[in-house]
Design a protein around this motif. Structure first.
Motif, PDB file in Angstrom:
ATOM      1  N   LEU A  59     -51.773 -12.866  -8.524  1.00  0.00           N
ATOM      2  CA  LEU A  59     -51.764 -13.139 -10.128  1.00  0.00           C
ATOM      3  C   LEU A  59     -51.934 -11.816 -10.651  1.00  0.00           C
ATOM      4  O   LEU A  59     -51.544 -11.546 -11.978  1.00  0.00           O
ATOM      5  CB  LEU A  59     -53.107 -14.146 -10.645  1.00  0.00           C
ATOM      6  N   ILE A  60     -52.860 -10.979 -10.163  1.00  0.00           N
ATOM      7  CA  ILE A  60     -53.202  -9.901 -10.905  1.00  0.00           C
ATOM      8  C   ILE A  60     -51.708  -8.799 -10.737  1.00  0.00           C
ATOM      9  O   ILE A  60     -51.440  -8.286 -11.831  1.00  0.00           O
ATOM     10  CB  ILE A  60     -54.248  -8.999 -10.139  1.00  0.00           C
ATOM     11  N   LEU A  61     -50.952  -8.882  -9.579  1.00  0.00           N
ATOM     12  CA  LEU A  61     -49.716  -8.363  -9.596  1.00  0.00           C
ATOM     13  C   LEU A  61     -48.915  -8.818 -10.753  1.00  0.00           C
ATOM     14  O   LEU A  61     -47.907  -7.925 -11.463  1.00  0.00           O
ATOM     15  CB  LEU A  61     -49.001  -8.444  -8.100  1.00  0.00           C
ATOM     16  N   GLN A  62     -48.623 -10.081 -10.859  1.00  0.00           N
ATOM     17  CA  GLN A  62     -47.684 -10.647 -11.793  1.00  0.00           C
ATOM     18  C   GLN A  62     -48.195 -10.224 -13.246  1.00  0.00           C
ATOM     19  O   GLN A  62     -47.284  -9.792 -14.074  1.00  0.00           O
ATOM     20  CB  GLN A  62     -47.744 -12.125 -11.726  1.00  0.00           C
ATOM     21  N   ARG A  63     -49.365 -10.679 -13.409  1.00  0.00           N
ATOM     22  CA  ARG A  63     -50.028 -10.116 -14.924  1.00  0.00           C
ATOM     23  C   ARG A  63     -49.577  -8.710 -15.344  1.00  0.00           C
ATOM     24  O   ARG A  63     -49.351  -8.223 -16.550  1.00  0.00           O
ATOM     25  CB  ARG A  63     -51.524 -10.486 -15.076  1.00  0.00           C
ATOM     26  N   SER A  64     -49.774  -7.739 -14.174  1.00  0.00           N
ATOM     27  CA  SER A  64     -49.722  -6.479 -14.694  1.00  0.00           C
ATOM     28  C   SER A  64     -48.212  -5.974 -14.984  1.00  0.00           C
ATOM     29  O   SER A  64     -47.743  -5.109 -15.404  1.00  0.00           O
ATOM     30  CB  SER A  64     -50.253  -5.533 -13.419  1.00  0.00           C
ATOM     31  N   MET A  65     -47.210  -6.878 -14.345  1.00  0.00           N
ATOM     32  CA  MET A  65     -46.001  -6.419 -14.497  1.00  0.00           C
ATOM     33  C   MET A  65     -45.084  -7.139 -15.667  1.00  0.00           C
ATOM     34  O   MET A  65     -43.904  -6.880 -15.994  1.00  0.00           O
ATOM     35  CB  MET A  65     -45.009  -6.820 -13.335  1.00  0.00           C
ATOM     36  N   LEU A  66     -45.828  -8.078 -16.294  1.00  0.00           N
ATOM     37  CA  LEU A  66     -45.347  -8.619 -17.582  1.00  0.00           C
ATOM     38  C   LEU A  66     -45.439  -7.518 -18.470  1.00  0.00           C
ATOM     39  O   LEU A  66     -46.108  -6.863 -18.668  1.00  0.00           O
ATOM     40  CB  LEU A  66     -46.090  -9.819 -18.010  1.00  0.00           C
ATOM     41  N   PRO A  67     -44.618  -7.836 -19.791  1.00  0.00           N
ATOM     42  CA  PRO A  67     -44.580  -6.660 -20.536  1.00  0.00           C
ATOM     43  C   PRO A  67     -45.996  -6.764 -21.542  1.00  0.00           C
ATOM     44  O   PRO A  67     -46.322  -7.727 -21.866  1.00  0.00           O
ATOM     45  CB  PRO A  67     -43.589  -7.189 -21.654  1.00  0.00           C
ATOM     46  N   GLN A  68     -46.514  -5.502 -21.631  1.00  0.00           N
ATOM     47  CA  GLN A  68     -47.791  -5.467 -22.385  1.00  0.00           C
ATOM     48  C   GLN A  68     -47.606  -5.189 -24.044  1.00  0.00           C
ATOM     49  O   GLN A  68     -48.557  -5.570 -24.621  1.00  0.00           O
ATOM     50  CB  GLN A  68     -48.590  -4.170 -21.723  1.00  0.00           C
ATOM     51  N   HIS A  69     -46.422  -4.478 -24.276  1.00  0.00           N
ATOM     52  CA  HIS A  69     -46.502  -4.285 -25.749  1.00  0.00           C
ATOM     53  C   HIS A  69     -44.882  -4.647 -26.101  1.00  0.00           C
ATOM     54  O   HIS A  69     -44.038  -3.855 -25.587  1.00  0.00           O
ATOM     55  CB  HIS A  69     -46.724  -2.926 -26.023  1.00  0.00           C
ATOM     56  N   ILE A  70     -44.585  -5.539 -26.693  1.00  0.00           N
ATOM     57  CA  ILE A  70     -43.201  -6.213 -27.346  1.00  0.00           C
ATOM     58  C   ILE A  70     -43.280  -5.645 -28.669  1.00  0.00           C
ATOM     59  O   ILE A  70     -43.835  -6.038 -29.567  1.00  0.00           O
ATOM     60  CB  ILE A  70     -42.974  -7.614 -26.925  1.00  0.00           C
ATOM     61  N   THR A  71     -41.960  -4.684 -28.800  1.00  0.00           N
ATOM     62  CA  THR A  71     -41.691  -4.235 -29.854  1.00  0.00           C
ATOM     63  C   THR A  71     -40.370  -4.745 -30.452  1.00  0.00           C
ATOM     64  O   THR A  71     -39.177  -4.036 -30.138  1.00  0.00           O
ATOM     65  CB  THR A  71     -42.009  -2.827 -30.260  1.00  0.00           C
ATOM     66  N   PRO A  72     -39.959  -5.885 -31.187  1.00  0.00           N
ATOM     67  CA  PRO A  72     -38.732  -6.171 -31.375  1.00  0.00           C
ATOM     68  C   PRO A  72     -38.136  -5.624 -32.689  1.00  0.00           C
ATOM     69  O   PRO A  72     -38.871  -4.700 -33.282  1.00  0.00           O
ATOM     70  CB  PRO A  72     -39.044  -7.860 -32.053  1.00  0.00           C
ATOM     71  N   PRO A  73     -36.743  -5.416 -32.604  1.00  0.00           N
ATOM     72  CA  PRO A  73     -36.326  -4.867 -33.973  1.00  0.00           C
ATOM     73  C   PRO A  73     -37.003  -5.524 -35.538  1.00  0.00           C
ATOM     74  O   PRO A  73     -37.323  -6.673 -35.301  1.00  0.00           O
ATOM     75  CB  PRO A  73     -34.783  -5.073 -33.844  1.00  0.00           C
ATOM     76  N   PRO A  74     -36.551  -4.458 -36.392  1.00  0.00           N
ATOM     77  CA  PRO A  74     -37.128  -5.201 -37.791  1.00  0.00           C
ATOM     78  C   PRO A  74     -36.322  -6.504 -38.172  1.00  0.00           C
ATOM     79  O   PRO A  74     -35.290  -6.626 -37.827  1.00  0.00           O
ATOM     80  CB  PRO A  74     -36.809  -4.110 -38.786  1.00  0.00           C
ATOM     81  N   GLY A  75     -37.127  -7.639 -38.559  1.00  0.00           N
ATOM     82  CA  GLY A  75     -36.708  -8.758 -38.906  1.00  0.00           C
ATOM     83  C   GLY A  75     -36.926 -10.142 -37.861  1.00  0.00           C
ATOM     84  O   GLY A  75     -36.703 -11.114 -38.211  1.00  0.00           O
ATOM     85  N   LEU A  76     -36.899  -9.472 -36.671  1.00  0.00           N
ATOM     86  CA  LEU A  76     -37.034 -10.579 -35.468  1.00  0.00           C
ATOM     87  C   LEU A  76     -38.380 -10.756 -35.274  1.00  0.00           C
ATOM     88  O   LEU A  76     -39.281  -9.889 -34.938  1.00  0.00           O
ATOM     89  CB  LEU A  76     -36.470  -9.983 -34.503  1.00  0.00           C
ATOM     90  N   LEU A 101     -32.836  -2.448 -28.768  1.00  0.00           N
ATOM     91  CA  LEU A 101     -31.765  -1.864 -28.406  1.00  0.00           C
ATOM     92  C   LEU A 101     -31.140  -1.053 -29.699  1.00  0.00           C
ATOM     93  O   LEU A 101     -31.791  -1.374 -30.853  1.00  0.00           O
ATOM     94  CB  LEU A 101     -30.462  -2.893 -27.888  1.00  0.00           C
ATOM     95  N   THR A 102     -30.184  -0.253 -29.579  1.00  0.00           N
ATOM     96  CA  THR A 102     -29.893   0.415 -30.570  1.00  0.00           C
ATOM     97  C   THR A 102     -28.781  -0.521 -31.555  1.00  0.00           C
ATOM     98  O   THR A 102     -28.329  -1.652 -31.240  1.00  0.00           O
ATOM     99  CB  THR A 102     -28.502   1.687 -30.142  1.00  0.00           C
ATOM    100  N   GLY A 103     -28.609  -0.013 -32.761  1.00  0.00           N
ATOM    101  CA  GLY A 103     -28.101  -1.120 -33.757  1.00  0.00           C
ATOM    102  C   GLY A 103     -28.805  -2.164 -34.102  1.00  0.00           C
ATOM    103  O   GLY A 103     -28.395  -3.008 -34.463  1.00  0.00           O
ATOM    104  N   ALA A 104     -30.271  -1.963 -34.285  1.00  0.00           N
ATOM    105  CA  ALA A 104     -31.130  -3.164 -34.616  1.00  0.00           C
ATOM    106  C   ALA A 104     -31.019  -4.277 -33.814  1.00  0.00           C
ATOM    107  O   ALA A 104     -30.898  -5.315 -34.467  1.00  0.00           O
ATOM    108  CB  ALA A 104     -31.120  -3.203 -36.124  1.00  0.00           C
ATOM    109  N   ARG A 105     -30.637  -4.275 -32.567  1.00  0.00           N
ATOM    110  CA  ARG A 105     -30.500  -5.482 -31.657  1.00  0.00           C
ATOM    111  C   ARG A 105     -31.752  -5.506 -30.688  1.00  0.00           C
ATOM    112  O   ARG A 105     -32.317  -4.601 -30.805  1.00  0.00           O
ATOM    113  CB  ARG A 105     -29.242  -5.400 -30.804  1.00  0.00           C
TER     114      ARG A 105
END
Length: 289
Positions: A59-76, A101-105
């Motif tokens: 459980l500790i291993l899995q939680r540590s590998m999940l994304p900690q900071h998600i930054t979607p492009p503007p508007g999403l 990704l590039t191109g606001a994707r």
């Protein structure tokens, strides 16, 4: 009579046996029986101790590998949830991610390594890191899946994983989705209509030598894409089609936010003691200006 609880060379405790009636001293047969009972009890206690240690490690291993900071492009707008299996079940290999990704994707990914325990969690980490790196190379979705298959082929033991990957442009609503044996994502329109996307199912990663198909869609402003793992829709004694119908029913109910929608799904679809891990990823396109 006091008998030590010994398992694998370690003293775990002490068992004490009493008599309620004056029957004289314990006999050799009594001592042999007590020793057998203590030995069996010690092995059971030690197995439970080792299982909980492995469960906590996975459980500790899995939680540590999940994304900690998600930054979607503007508007999403995005929301996500991870719910581990109950203590009675082993941790699985569910994960999700959003890569800018590039191109606001944005690249939206969700997967489930088949199996449980530390091995599944470790393979999950390997695949999730590969997805994040490959997504930034702007590969075609089906090419990215073939690269993940190659990563699984490098493992010492065969492993399978289901996976769904989408590249979304929030401004235009253009979306490219491909899946490898993963449950179909759901779409919630701005008017509240909810349905499952009719996409080629593909086969799980790790099967090998199978093509993947990418589907191009144009999503309407304000619509919501929901990705999930099979722990959300599979339940003992329930038909999968009934569970999918229940999923779309709850998605069609009004929600004030993506977070509330995710919480509502978990509340109504997940029993108190889940048999499998659950991952959710929801993304809402910007409404019309």
């Amino acid at each position: 009579m006091m008998v030590p609880l010994i398992a694998r060379g370690t003293v775990l405790g002490l068992a004490t046996f009493y008599r309620h009636r004056p029957l004289g001293p314990f006999t050799d047969d009594d001592e042999a029986l007590a020793g057998e009972l203590a030995a069996r009890a010690a092995v059971c206690v030690d197995n439970a101790r080792l299982y909980h240690r492995e469960h906590d490690t996975a459980l500790i291993l899995q939680r540590s590998m999940l994304p900690q900071h998600i930054t979607p492009p503007p508007g999403l707008e995005v929301a996500h949830r991870y719910l581990p299996a109950s203590d009675a079940s082993e941790v699985g290999g569910d994960w999700y991610d959003v890569v800018r990704l590039t191109g606001a994707r944005a690249a939206l990914a969700i997967g489930d390594v088949m199996g449980h325990g530390t091995t599944a969690a470790a393979v999950m980490g390997r695949l999730s890191a590969s997805v994040r790196a490959l997504a930034r190379l702007d590969l075609e979705p089906e090419d990215l899946l073939h690269q993940l298959e190659a990563a699984l082929d490098d493992l010492a033991e065969p492993m399978l994983a289901t996976f769904c990957y989408a590249v979304l442009a929030p401004a235009s609503g253009h979306c490219r989705i491909t899946r490898a044996g993963h449950p179909p994502p759901a779409l919630v329109e701005l008017d509240g209509t909810a349905r499952l996307l009719d996409l080629p199912p593909g086969v799980p990663l790790g099967v090998g030598n199978n093509p993947f198909t990418t589907t191009d869609l144009t999503l309407q402003p304000g619509s919501i894409l929901l990705f999930y793992t099979d722990g959300l829709i599979e339940a003992r004694g329930s038909d999968i089609d009934d569970r999918l119908a229940e999923l779309t029913h709850h998605l069609a109910q009004p929600s004030t936010s993506l977070d509330q929608m995710c919480d509502t799904l978990l509340t109504h679809l997940v029993p108190a003691s889940a048999d499998d891990d659950i991952a959710l990823l929801a993304a809402r396109l910007p409404p019309n200006p």
